[in-house]
Motif scaffolding. Structure first.
Motif, PDB file in Angstrom:
ATOM      1  N   TYR A 270      10.095  -3.592   9.780  1.00 20.52           N
ATOM      2  CA  TYR A 270      11.289  -2.760   9.970  1.00 20.52           C
ATOM      3  C   TYR A 270      11.139  -1.866  11.189  1.00 20.52           C
ATOM      4  O   TYR A 270      12.078  -1.695  11.976  1.00 20.52           O
TER       5      TYR A 270
ATOM      6  N   VAL B 125       1.968   6.237   2.869  1.00 17.87           N
ATOM      7  CA  VAL B 125       3.164   6.337   3.714  1.00 17.87           C
ATOM      8  C   VAL B 125       3.056   7.549   4.635  1.00 17.87           C
ATOM      9  O   VAL B 125       3.373   7.466   5.835  1.00 17.87           O
TER      10      VAL B 125
ATOM     11  N   THR C 139      10.208  -2.538   0.259  1.00 10.49           N
ATOM     12  CA  THR C 139       9.506  -1.669   1.214  1.00 10.49           C
ATOM     13  C   THR C 139       8.607  -0.703   0.442  1.00 10.49           C
ATOM     14  O   THR C 139       8.667  -0.625  -0.790  1.00 10.49           O
TER      15      THR C 139
ATOM     16  N   PHE D 200      10.059   3.460   9.022  1.00 12.58           N
ATOM     17  CA  PHE D 200       8.962   3.149   8.102  1.00 12.58           C
ATOM     18  C   PHE D 200       9.254   3.663   6.699  1.00 12.58           C
ATOM     19  O   PHE D 200       8.765   3.111   5.719  1.00 12.58           O
ATOM     20  N   LYS D 201      10.062   4.722   6.579  1.00 11.14           N
ATOM     21  CA  LYS D 201      10.398   5.281   5.271  1.00 11.14           C
ATOM     22  C   LYS D 201      11.748   4.780   4.765  1.00 11.14           C
ATOM     23  O   LYS D 201      12.353   5.414   3.901  1.00 11.14           O
TER      24      LYS D 201
ATOM     25  N   SER E 154       7.831  -2.826   5.740  1.00 12.79           N
ATOM     26  CA  SER E 154       8.026  -1.550   6.425  1.00 12.79           C
ATOM     27  C   SER E 154       7.584  -1.640   7.877  1.00 12.79           C
ATOM     28  O   SER E 154       8.228  -1.071   8.776  1.00 12.79           O
TER      29      SER E 154
END
Length: 319
Positions: free
Chosen positions: A102, A299, A273, A251-252, A99
């Protein structure tokens, strides 16, 4: 000869002396008594929807993060046991790594490329409307359809490998190599998000005074210098907004990696992820809802921290 007399009716004085207009205004004063509660009645449907589908799940996730709840079992309070288990879970660290990578790979591209694209399509030339629509088409397309199209293109027997074989390069394992698969998913995210952030930049560029570019051109500034001295400072706040939005979305990330890597998360799950880990751990009849909620809390904390870092960096530049 007698002068005709005109009879006049004298209106009574006091409370009884009320005109028809005042009689018509009387109901308005009665309605005004209910105005303090009327806005809440109009907002009630929206508040109920937000509470049922946003606030309640958020509070429920926070509560479940401190329990050992499963899908069919209520569970009990376990304190910080779920978060302690995260520290020793290899898959959690793999998901956090992917993540983070990414975000580092997607955000710079989604901040810079849409700005260049917006500067290109803002020109008033024949046929530019077609290109604006073409660049925005991936935004309205379903992510499932987009993901499947790219999977077919990057497959070992797909279009891209067929072209590479035709030119003598050979097949490339876009969907079988750990890092190439993650990079391919990043490319899909960038390709799909270009049009969305391009529209945001177009709105910002429309507010840049044309006199600034003309003055810089008179001073001898070329196109590249005008870009860095005029355009970038004028749209810097928009760049911060795009950076914050794209970092949280990156990130999500879930759909792109899930469609290209599969439920297993690629070779040996190395492309998993954090959101994919939440889905894998917390679903099913034996899903560990409490443990998945703890990952969700992580998260949430990281995404809030990303937004605060972006806003703080923007404030430092303003100072």
């Amino acid at each position: 000869m007698k002068t005709p007399t005109v009879s006049r009716t004298i209106a009574p004085a006091g409370p009884a002396a009320r005109s028809p207009r005042s009689e018509r205004r009387r109901p308005a004063r009665g309605i005004s008594r209910h105005l303090p509660t009327s806005p809440w009645l109009f907002a009630a449907p929206g508040l109920l929807i937000v509470g049922a589908f946003s606030l309640y799940p958020f509070v429920s996730t926070l509560v479940n993060a401190f329990t050992d709840r499963r899908t069919l079992v209520a569970g009990k309070y376990v304190g910080l046991a779920n978060f302690e288990e995260l520290l020793h879970d290899d898959m959690f660290w793999i998901g956090l790594r992917n993540s983070t990578l990414y975000v580092l790979g997607v955000v710079p591209a989604l901040v810079i490329l849409p700005l260049l694209l917006a500067m290109l399509v803002q020109r008033h030339i024949p046929g530019i409307t077609f290109f604006r629509s073409a660049f925005y088409t991936p935004v309205v397309a379903s992510i499932v359809v987009v993901g499947l199209i790219w999977v077919w293109m990057l497959d070992d027997r797909g279009l891209v490998n067929a072209v590479l074989e035709a030119v003598g390069v050979g097949k490339v394992g876009f969907l079988s190599d750990q890092w190439l698969l993650l990079g391919s998913a990043m490319a899909v995210t960038v390709w799909k998000g270009l049009g969305y952030y391009m529209i945001i930049y177009l709105a910002a560029l429309a507010n840049v005074p044309r006199e600034l570019h003309e003055a810089a051109a008179v001073d001898g500034a070329g196109a590249v210098r005008r870009f860095f001295t005029v355009t970038v400072p004028a749209v810097r706040s928009t760049m911060v907004l795009v950076g914050a939005l794209s970092s949280v979305a990156a990130f999500k990330v879930f759909s792109e990696v899930y469609l290209m890597a599969g439920p297993s998360g690629g070779p040996a799950g190395e492309d998993t992820t954090l959101v994919m880990l939440v889905q894998r751990v917390g679903t099913g009849l034996t899903g560990r809802v409490g443990y998945a909620s703890a990952i969700s809390v992580v998260v949430f904390v990281v995404t809030v921290a990303l937004m605060l870092l972006v806003l703080r960096a923007d404030r430092k530049e303003d100072a």
